[in-house]
Design a protein around this motif. Structure first.
Motif, PDB file in Angstrom:
ATOM      1  N   PHE A 103       0.833  -1.194   0.000  1.00 40.86           N
ATOM      2  CA  PHE A 103       0.000   0.000   0.000  1.00 40.86           C
ATOM      3  C   PHE A 103       0.873   1.251   0.000  1.00 40.86           C
ATOM      4  CE2 PHE A 103      -2.840   2.651   2.969  1.00 40.86           C
ATOM      5  CZ  PHE A 103      -3.403   3.332   1.913  1.00 40.86           C
ATOM      6  N   SER A 107       1.803   3.609  -3.366  1.00 40.87           N
ATOM      7  CA  SER A 107       1.316   4.992  -3.275  1.00 40.87           C
ATOM      8  C   SER A 107       2.476   5.970  -3.412  1.00 40.87           C
ATOM      9  CB  SER A 107       0.602   5.237  -1.943  1.00 40.87           C
ATOM     10  OG  SER A 107      -0.488   4.384  -1.832  1.00 40.87           O
ATOM     11  N   ASP A 110       3.845   6.296  -6.934  1.00 45.25           N
ATOM     12  CA  ASP A 110       3.058   7.163  -7.798  1.00 45.25           C
ATOM     13  C   ASP A 110       3.215   8.634  -7.429  1.00 45.25           C
ATOM     14  OD1 ASP A 110       1.313   7.720  -9.876  1.00 45.25           O
ATOM     15  OD2 ASP A 110      -0.371   7.841  -8.485  1.00 45.25           O
ATOM     16  N   THR A 111       3.046   8.962  -6.137  1.00 47.22           N
ATOM     17  CA  THR A 111       3.097  10.385  -5.775  1.00 47.22           C
ATOM     18  C   THR A 111       4.467  10.975  -6.103  1.00 47.22           C
ATOM     19  OG1 THR A 111       3.604   9.730  -3.516  1.00 47.22           O
ATOM     20  CG2 THR A 111       1.341  10.343  -3.980  1.00 47.22           C
ATOM     21  N   TYR A 114       4.610  11.724  -9.964  1.00 49.60           N
ATOM     22  CA  TYR A 114       3.910  12.877 -10.541  1.00 49.60           C
ATOM     23  C   TYR A 114       4.147  14.173  -9.780  1.00 49.60           C
ATOM     24  CZ  TYR A 114      -0.052  12.057  -7.259  1.00 49.60           C
ATOM     25  OH  TYR A 114      -0.835  11.883  -6.161  1.00 49.60           O
ATOM     26  N   ARG A 122       2.059  24.288  -9.744  1.00 54.07           N
ATOM     27  CA  ARG A 122       2.028  25.262  -8.648  1.00 54.07           C
ATOM     28  C   ARG A 122       2.855  26.488  -9.002  1.00 54.07           C
ATOM     29  NH1 ARG A 122       1.672  21.485  -3.787  1.00 54.07           N
ATOM     30  NH2 ARG A 122      -0.584  21.420  -3.558  1.00 54.07           N
TER      31      ARG A 122
ATOM     32  N   LEU B  81       0.071   8.250   4.770  1.00 57.65           N
ATOM     33  CA  LEU B  81       0.020   9.709   4.696  1.00 57.65           C
ATOM     34  C   LEU B  81       1.352  10.296   5.125  1.00 57.65           C
ATOM     35  CD1 LEU B  81      -3.297  10.978   6.307  1.00 57.65           C
ATOM     36  CD2 LEU B  81      -2.657  10.958   3.913  1.00 57.65           C
ATOM     37  N   TYR B  85       3.696  12.455   2.542  1.00 55.67           N
ATOM     38  CA  TYR B  85       3.926  13.893   2.714  1.00 55.67           C
ATOM     39  C   TYR B  85       5.335  14.178   3.202  1.00 55.67           C
ATOM     40  CZ  TYR B  85      -0.770  14.829   1.377  1.00 55.67           C
ATOM     41  OH  TYR B  85      -1.903  14.926   0.631  1.00 55.67           O
ATOM     42  N   MET B 175      -6.617  27.476  -2.421  1.00 52.19           N
ATOM     43  CA  MET B 175      -7.391  27.555  -3.662  1.00 52.19           C
ATOM     44  C   MET B 175      -8.863  27.342  -3.342  1.00 52.19           C
ATOM     45  SD  MET B 175      -6.692  23.893  -5.360  1.00 52.19           S
ATOM     46  CE  MET B 175      -5.038  24.048  -5.860  1.00 52.19           C
ATOM     47  N   GLN B 314       0.140  20.967   7.575  1.00 50.18           N
ATOM     48  CA  GLN B 314      -0.051  19.579   7.171  1.00 50.18           C
ATOM     49  C   GLN B 314       0.681  18.610   8.109  1.00 50.18           C
ATOM     50  OE1 GLN B 314       1.190  18.955   3.156  1.00 50.18           O
ATOM     51  NE2 GLN B 314      -0.915  18.572   2.537  1.00 50.18           N
TER      52      GLN B 314
ATOM     53  N   PRO C 169     -11.962  16.694  -4.624  1.00 51.95           N
ATOM     54  CA  PRO C 169     -12.430  17.684  -3.656  1.00 51.95           C
ATOM     55  C   PRO C 169     -13.954  17.877  -3.647  1.00 51.95           C
ATOM     56  CG  PRO C 169     -11.500  18.786  -5.575  1.00 51.95           C
ATOM     57  CD  PRO C 169     -11.334  17.327  -5.806  1.00 51.95           C
ATOM     58  N   VAL C 254      -5.030  16.752   4.017  1.00 55.45           N
ATOM     59  CA  VAL C 254      -4.299  15.613   3.467  1.00 55.45           C
ATOM     60  C   VAL C 254      -4.880  15.185   2.127  1.00 55.45           C
ATOM     61  CG1 VAL C 254      -3.414  14.756   5.635  1.00 55.45           C
ATOM     62  CG2 VAL C 254      -5.639  13.985   4.827  1.00 55.45           C
ATOM     63  N   PHE C 255      -6.154  15.425   1.921  1.00 51.31           N
ATOM     64  CA  PHE C 255      -6.768  15.065   0.645  1.00 51.31           C
ATOM     65  C   PHE C 255      -7.254  16.312  -0.109  1.00 51.31           C
ATOM     66  CE2 PHE C 255      -8.132  10.943   2.877  1.00 51.31           C
ATOM     67  CZ  PHE C 255      -6.982  10.305   2.462  1.00 51.31           C
ATOM     68  N   ASP C 256      -7.607  17.348   0.634  1.00 48.79           N
ATOM     69  CA  ASP C 256      -8.220  18.516   0.027  1.00 48.79           C
ATOM     70  C   ASP C 256      -7.138  19.438  -0.524  1.00 48.79           C
ATOM     71  OD1 ASP C 256      -9.692  20.644  -0.717  1.00 48.79           O
ATOM     72  OD2 ASP C 256     -10.879  20.762   1.128  1.00 48.79           O
ATOM     73  N   PRO C 257      -7.126  19.658  -1.851  1.00 47.41           N
ATOM     74  CA  PRO C 257      -6.077  20.509  -2.410  1.00 47.41           C
ATOM     75  C   PRO C 257      -6.141  21.936  -1.881  1.00 47.41           C
ATOM     76  CG  PRO C 257      -7.712  19.926  -4.073  1.00 47.41           C
ATOM     77  CD  PRO C 257      -8.006  19.112  -2.872  1.00 47.41           C
ATOM     78  N   GLY C 261      -3.502  19.417   0.148  1.00 48.46           N
ATOM     79  CA  GLY C 261      -3.656  17.967   0.116  1.00 48.46           C
ATOM     80  C   GLY C 261      -3.649  17.436  -1.303  1.00 48.46           C
ATOM     81  N   ASP C 262      -3.634  16.127  -1.418  1.00 45.49           N
ATOM     82  CA  ASP C 262      -3.474  15.489  -2.718  1.00 45.49           C
ATOM     83  C   ASP C 262      -4.710  14.637  -3.022  1.00 45.49           C
ATOM     84  OD1 ASP C 262      -2.814  14.005  -4.886  1.00 45.49           O
ATOM     85  OD2 ASP C 262      -0.824  13.446  -4.176  1.00 45.49           O
ATOM     86  N   VAL C 264      -5.412  12.874  -5.577  1.00 45.91           N
ATOM     87  CA  VAL C 264      -5.095  11.586  -6.198  1.00 45.91           C
ATOM     88  C   VAL C 264      -4.732  10.566  -5.113  1.00 45.91           C
ATOM     89  CG1 VAL C 264      -3.611  10.410  -7.849  1.00 45.91           C
ATOM     90  CG2 VAL C 264      -4.360  12.730  -8.298  1.00 45.91           C
ATOM     91  N   LEU C 265      -4.120  11.066  -4.040  1.00 49.52           N
ATOM     92  CA  LEU C 265      -3.795  10.164  -2.929  1.00 49.52           C
ATOM     93  C   LEU C 265      -5.077   9.589  -2.335  1.00 49.52           C
ATOM     94  CD1 LEU C 265      -1.394   9.103  -1.345  1.00 49.52           C
ATOM     95  CD2 LEU C 265      -1.745  10.925   0.296  1.00 49.52           C
ATOM     96  N   HIS C 268      -5.950   6.697  -4.326  1.00 45.40           N
ATOM     97  CA  HIS C 268      -5.139   5.527  -3.966  1.00 45.40           C
ATOM     98  C   HIS C 268      -5.718   4.843  -2.734  1.00 45.40           C
ATOM     99  CE1 HIS C 268      -1.748   5.387  -6.653  1.00 45.40           C
ATOM    100  NE2 HIS C 268      -1.548   6.682  -6.554  1.00 45.40           N
ATOM    101  N   PHE C 269      -6.009   5.658  -1.713  1.00 48.08           N
ATOM    102  CA  PHE C 269      -6.551   5.103  -0.465  1.00 48.08           C
ATOM    103  C   PHE C 269      -7.871   4.392  -0.741  1.00 48.08           C
ATOM    104  CE2 PHE C 269      -4.620   6.859   3.557  1.00 48.08           C
ATOM    105  CZ  PHE C 269      -3.451   7.231   2.967  1.00 48.08           C
ATOM    106  N   PHE C 272      -7.489   1.197  -2.827  1.00 47.06           N
ATOM    107  CA  PHE C 272      -6.789   0.096  -2.154  1.00 47.06           C
ATOM    108  C   PHE C 272      -7.802  -0.814  -1.471  1.00 47.06           C
ATOM    109  CE2 PHE C 272      -4.702  -2.120   1.319  1.00 47.06           C
ATOM    110  CZ  PHE C 272      -3.594  -2.619   0.669  1.00 47.06           C
ATOM    111  N   MET C 326      -7.418   4.501 -11.911  1.00 50.20           N
ATOM    112  CA  MET C 326      -6.917   5.875 -11.853  1.00 50.20           C
ATOM    113  C   MET C 326      -6.070   6.254 -13.056  1.00 50.20           C
ATOM    114  SD  MET C 326      -5.740   5.413  -7.931  1.00 50.20           S
ATOM    115  CE  MET C 326      -4.846   6.939  -7.934  1.00 50.20           C
ATOM    116  N   MET C 331      -2.551  10.044 -12.543  1.00 51.64           N
ATOM    117  CA  MET C 331      -1.548   9.113 -12.036  1.00 51.64           C
ATOM    118  C   MET C 331      -0.336   9.132 -12.974  1.00 51.64           C
ATOM    119  SD  MET C 331      -2.122   5.102 -11.973  1.00 51.64           S
ATOM    120  CE  MET C 331      -2.116   4.293 -10.419  1.00 51.64           C
TER     121      MET C 331
END
Lengths: 132, 382, 581
Positions: A103, A107, A110-111, A114, A122, B81, B85, B175, B314, C169, C254-257, C261-262, C264-265, C268-269, C272, C326, C331
């Motif tokens: 897992f 993950s 991939d991260t 990209y 950004r 996570l 990160y 954003m 974060q 999001p 962690v997920f919310d841009p 956050g990411d 795409v992650l 993945h979660f 999975f 994905m 990805m």
């Protein structure tokens, strides 16, 4: 704590695993072993804190994680009885760890691949904002 | 001493007053069929769909291990996570871990390790049919758990006073698309004020520590009151011979005192770290004072000049989620330990039937295992 | 039509046909005391620890959820009758397809076979008195109920419009009741984990003497493999949803841009869990089909070990392929390549099963009873579903087909044509055992036929729509798609009708059905050795464990109007004495 006479931890019977402690269903952990494992865990905690005070760069993660893994193995093997258990239980734990590895590994694969695209986007956003 | 030791050696049970007391109790009450009285020789003791104690124990143990595998995968999301990160923003991690106090983390690690020892010892007592030993071990484990949470409550409170919170609490969204235009906890003004008011980080930290002292003082008083009330209740139950209630309330007393000692002890430790740099002795006797001072000095030297990197929120999001979920597991463990302590004191467990003690022990060790990784990942590696 | 009878069978009487076996009039071996009448009253059901009763309660629960999800499906199809607004607005349409997906996936398909049928059948098939943890079993049922209640609350609190996948999001910004739904799914996840855990332990520790691993029926192997996925994958869903709920309420970023956050992650979660979850849905179906094909071909299953191992292989490979959901989500190409490669590997064990079923039927005496009709349509539909999966696993074609009706059709061929049809096959197969009543086989077959035809009418046009570029989850479409959309909608309502016929057949049997004999189908697995319905403790006498597919050792007994095992230690005959009629 125990009601019967305590043999000293150096008692050869205990050391060789022929103590008085028996249970009809499962293996009983001798006292000396519990204390030895706990001492080792404490020593390893001290060691990991001590090593963290040095600037080890990338090895820092490696050292800290290795020590943590040794501690985890100690806890799992002795406190959690895996050494004396049905090997199936150890297999379950290993199995779950393999899936955790999959897992996290895929993950990150991939991260990491990209992240360049995201950073570029950004940067563009930032320069556009600066340009406005 | 193999795992398949066939039977208790003769004379063993005679040496053990707890166990013989228990069987007398069972016979005298005439509750042979009662689910909680387990005569090892009764064919009806184990659940009806099992053939033997052994089968019931093995099934329970396998089930518990599968549950633990499930827990490992549950926590894996958080570790994932963290790994993702951290690998994306190593500079944030390097900067942020200075806000976590290594001595407090190390002390908590030691506390949890000790609680694992007492739990393992408790399992040993249960296997040997030592009722009082078992109850004592569970009580010690419970106390350690409360101590751990006490220290954790200090750490959270201090961070809250320093406005070190998760991303959404302090940061503006970068954003659109989110439901929130402003941070949830609006501390922007305060933070800006603090930054404008030329206070050094160390000064702000001391101010936050003062505030933490006040907050924790209130919590401690609360804990003390709860402990007193529960103690009175336990005394009453003892008079009334309501043993189950008595043990349950006593467990509550232990928890309250543990929280109090943990919170106040952490406060002392923090004062010592911030106040007198020469006096390097900590009450918990951890053997890494030299390092603590260095880290702290480094922090003081750097914090005024270094600009915090983006995305520090974060890190603390992940910190709060990881430690928070771990703390929830500790809390759940405390509930189960209380239940276990009541049963242990009542004498439910015998050398033939000690499964619940073993299974709760396994859970407790797993919670310890998670912390064994969390401590270096969050507190040490920077 | 053939059935094996011993030669000492009364020569003057014609050999019984299976149909006769299926409509016996009060067999003498009918157990008066069974799990249904063992204790009486509502409370005796609500607090029961009997796996059979829990299975029945699950059955009622999942069927209600199926009805609800089905209504939403019909509403979705009705809306798509014309381009633009037909019966509801676009916003309502989003809620309809989301609720259809979420209810069907979390409340119906995942618990359908393991928790409803599995709960009833697994211990009996294994020869055990109950599952290992009966109280946990009941708790898992009530967790299911709790999850269902949260879904109902969601319905009344602004509903849900994120799609069943909860992608960020959008899920962190929509105003609908996301957190309520997340709570529901979180609870359902633990229900599923506990069911899986219980079954693994049961299979490991409750096997009676003689029930070795390779004497277990393939349904048990399939349920075992499913349980592994349930225990190892579901917790990741739980933590993902927990993080999403925290993200939505507090913004942990962690997920919310919006907070760095990411998204795409998150995918993945989510995948999975959710990719292995599709194997939670289909693997038990495979198990049922293995039982049905062997029993109704009157032939030993072909390649027993291969089918058993392929179940485990699917469970394990299933964890390695989640990224194929994905490919177009941003990805990286590296990961996409790896996942595409791994995706093709998972088709191997699935194909092994299909080939083995076909080989089992080859030269068998195929008995087209209702369950077999469902099993045959399963093989046909699942094969189409599986093969179209290869188009989607291939990187290049997926770019074109992704998020189109081709995907919708593909997974409906697998989930409905596969899981649902297998579930119905299993339900018709074990219905006499569960209720003690025989249903009308003719109308059962009619229902299977309608379901098969209507299903293809509904979903085959969607392949065409998808390749032409109709995107999924859209409320509107270009006029040239209208013909196929209308064909699909007609098919959907016919499918609803077919399922209604099946329901009527089953409910009618409860009221008017003949009493079922212990073994109406002549199967050799253990659950047919106890009476129908089974007694409270499953077996009055310890069952004889043998080869679960030795169908030549099962003979028709005219006295009981049931099939029975030839006992090699009695005078009942030997395999050599049996003859094919």
């Amino acid at each position: 704590m125990a009601s019967h006479a305590e043999p000293s931890p150096l008692d050869p019977h205990l050391v060789t695993g022929h103590g008085h402690d028996h249970n009809p269903i499962a293996h009983v952990m001798p006292k000396w072993m519990l204390i030895a494992v706990f001492s080792a865990l404490l020593a390893l905690t001290a060691a990991t804190v001590y090593f963290a005070s040095f600037e080890l760069g990338n090895y820092e993660v490696l050292v800290a994680m290795s020590i943590a893994t040794v501690k985890a193995v100690l806890v799992a093997t002795f406190f959690m009885h895996l050494k004396y258990d049905n090997p199936l239980n150890a297999a379950i734990l290993l199995f779950s760890l393999i899936f955790v590895g999959l897992f996290i590994g895929l993950s990150i694969l991939d991260t990491q691949s990209y992240r360049g695209d995201v950073d570029e986007w950004r940067a563009n956003q930032a320069s556009e904002a600066a340009g406005d | 001493m193999s795992a398949a030791a066939p039977a208790p050696p003769t004379g063993e049970s005679g040496l053990d007053p707890d166990r013989s007391h228990h069987s007398e109790h069972g016979d005298a009450d005439g509750h042979g069929e009662h689910a909680h009285v387990h005569d090892p020789h009764s064919p009806h003791g184990h659940a009806h769909h099992f053939e033997s104690w052994r089968q019931q124990f093995d099934a329970g143990k396998l089930g518990m291990w599968l549950f633990l595998a499930q827990e490992v995968l549950f926590f894996s999301g958080l570790f994932c996570l963290y790994a993702v990160y951290r690998s994306l923003h190593p500079e944030v991690w390097e900067y942020a871990d200075r806000f976590l106090s290594v001595p407090h983390g190390a002390f908590n690690t030691a506390v949890l390790l000790f609680s694992s020892l007492t739990m393992a010892w408790g399992v040993r007592c249960a296997m040997l049919g030592q009722r009082i030993g078992l109850t004592g071990c569970i009580a010690a484990t419970l106390f350690c758990a409360a101590l751990f949470l006490g220290v954790k409550s200090f750490e959270y409170t201090e961070k809250a006073h320093l406005h070190i919170l998760w991303a959404g609490a302090t940061e503006e969204p970068v954003m659109g698309g989110t439901r929130y235009d402003t941070p949830l906890v609006d501390v922007t003004d305060q933070v800006a004020e603090a930054e404008a008011s030329s206070l050094t980080f160390a000064e702000r930290e001391s101010a936050a520590l003062e505030a933490t002292d006040v907050t924790l003082g209130k919590i401690s008083v609360g804990c003390a009151i709860v402990a007193l009330v529960l103690m009175v209740g336990a005394g009453l139950c003892w008079k009334l011979k309501a043993n189950g209630w008595m043990v349950g309330l006593a467990a509550g007393v232990l928890c309250a005192i543990g929280m109090l000692v943990g919170a106040e002890g952490s406060m002392l430790l923090a004062h010592e770290m911030h106040g007198d740099h020469a006096g390097g002795e900590h009450h918990d006797g951890e053997a890494h004072d030299g390092h603590v001072e260095t880290a702290h000095e480094m922090l003081e030297a750097e914090s005024d000049v270094e600009i915090p990197p983006d995305g520090i929120g974060q890190f603390f999001s992940i910190y709060y989620v990881m430690t928070g979920l771990h703390a929830v597991h500790i809390l759940a463990g405390m509930v189960v330990l209380t239940w276990l302590m009541i049963r242990a004191y009542r004498g439910d467990f015998t050398p033939d039937y000690f499964g619940p003690v073993d299974f709760v022990g396994l859970y407790w060790h797993l919670v310890d295992l998670v912390w064994i990784y969390l401590f270096p990942l969050l507190y040490l590696i920077g | 039509m053939a059935v094996e009878t011993p030669t000492d069978y009364a020569a003057g009487e014609a050999a019984p046909s299976p149909e006769r076996a299926a409509v016996p009039a009060g067999p003498p071996g009918y157990a008066e005391d069974n799990y249904l009448n063992h204790t009486k009253g509502l409370m005796s059901w609500l607090v029961t620890l009997d796996h059979k009763r829990i299975g029945m309660m699950y059955l009622v629960g999942v069927m209600s959820a199926f009805l609800l999800g089905g209504i939403f499906a019909l509403l979705v199809r009705a809306e798509l009758w014309t381009p633009g607004e037909t019966i509801v607005t676009a916003e309502t349409y989003n809620r309809f397809f989301t609720l259809h997906g979420a209810i069907m996936v979390f409340l119906f398909i995942i618990p359908s076979v393991p928790a409803a049928l599995g709960n009833f059948v697994l211990p009996v098939m294994l020869g055990a008195k109950d599952v290992a943890f009966p109280r946990m079993n009941l708790a898992s049922f009530y967790l299911w109920c709790g999850g269902a209640i949260f879904f109902l609350i969601t319905l009344f609190r602004g509903s849900l419009d994120t799609g069943w996948t909860f992608y960020v999001p959008y899920s962190t910004s929509t105003e609908t009741a996301v957190v309520t739904a997340l709570t529901g799914v979180f609870i359902l996840g633990f229900s599923s984990i506990f069911t899986g855990l219980n079954f693994i332990v049961t299979v490991h520790t409750m096997r009676p003497p003689g029930m070795e691993w390779f004497k277990m029926p393939l349904f048990l192997w399939a349920i075992y493999a499913t349980s592994i996925i349930q225990v190892l994958a579901t917790p990741v869903l739980a933590v993902t949803l927990l993080l999403l709920a925290v993200e939505r309420t507090t913004g942990i970023g962690v997920f919310d841009p919006a907070y760095g956050g990411d998204p795409v992650l998150f995918q993945h979660f989510f995948w999975f869990y959710s990719h292995p979850a599709v194997y939670i849905m289909i693997l038990p179906g495979f198990g049922i089909i293995s039982e049905l094909i062997s029993t109704f071909s009157r032939k030993h299953i072909f390649g027993y070990r291969f089918i058993a191992y392929s179940s485990i292989a699917i469970a394990l490979f299933g964890f390695l392929v989640w990224g194929h959901h994905m490919f177009t989500s941003g990805m990286s190409t590296v990961a996409a390549f790896v996942f595409s490669l791994l995706t093709f590997s998972v088709s191997i064990p699935s194909a092994i099963k299909v080939f083995n079923w076909l080989a089992t039927m080859y030269k068998g005496n195929i008995w087209l009873a209702t369950p077999m009709c469902y099993a045959l349509s399963f093989i046909f539909l699942f094969t189409i579903g599986g093969l179209t999966g290869l188009h989607l696993g291939a990187l290049a074609t997926d770019i074109h087909l992704h998020d189109s009706y081709f995907v919708v059709s593909h997974f409906h061929y697998v989930m409905v044509g596969g899981s649902l049809v297998a579930f119905l096959g299993g339900l018709f197969y074990w219905w006499p055992k569960m209720t003690g009543k025989m249903y009308n086989d003719f109308w059962g077959k009619i229902s299977a036929l309608i379901v098969f035809l209507a299903f293809n009418l509904t979903f085959f046009p969607q392949f065409i729509l998808g390749t032409k570029g109709m995107p999924r989850r859209y409320y509107n479409y270009v006029p040239e798609f209208q013909f196929w959309h209308q064909v699909s909608t007609v098919g959907a309502f016919m499918l609803g009708g077919g399922l209604l016929v099946a329901a009527v057949v089953l409910v009618h049997s409860l009221l008017r059905g003949k009493k079922a004999p212990a073994n109406p189908w002549g199967a050799a697995t253990l659950e047919w050795q106890c009476s129908s319905p089974p007694p409270h403790n499953n077996f009055d006498h310890p069952p004889t464990v043998g080869d679960p597919y030795a169908l030549n050792r099962v003979v028709y007994d005219p006295d009981t109007r049931s099939y029975r095992q030839i006992d090699e230690f009695s005078n009942g005959g030997t395999p050599q004495q049996t003859a094919k009629v």
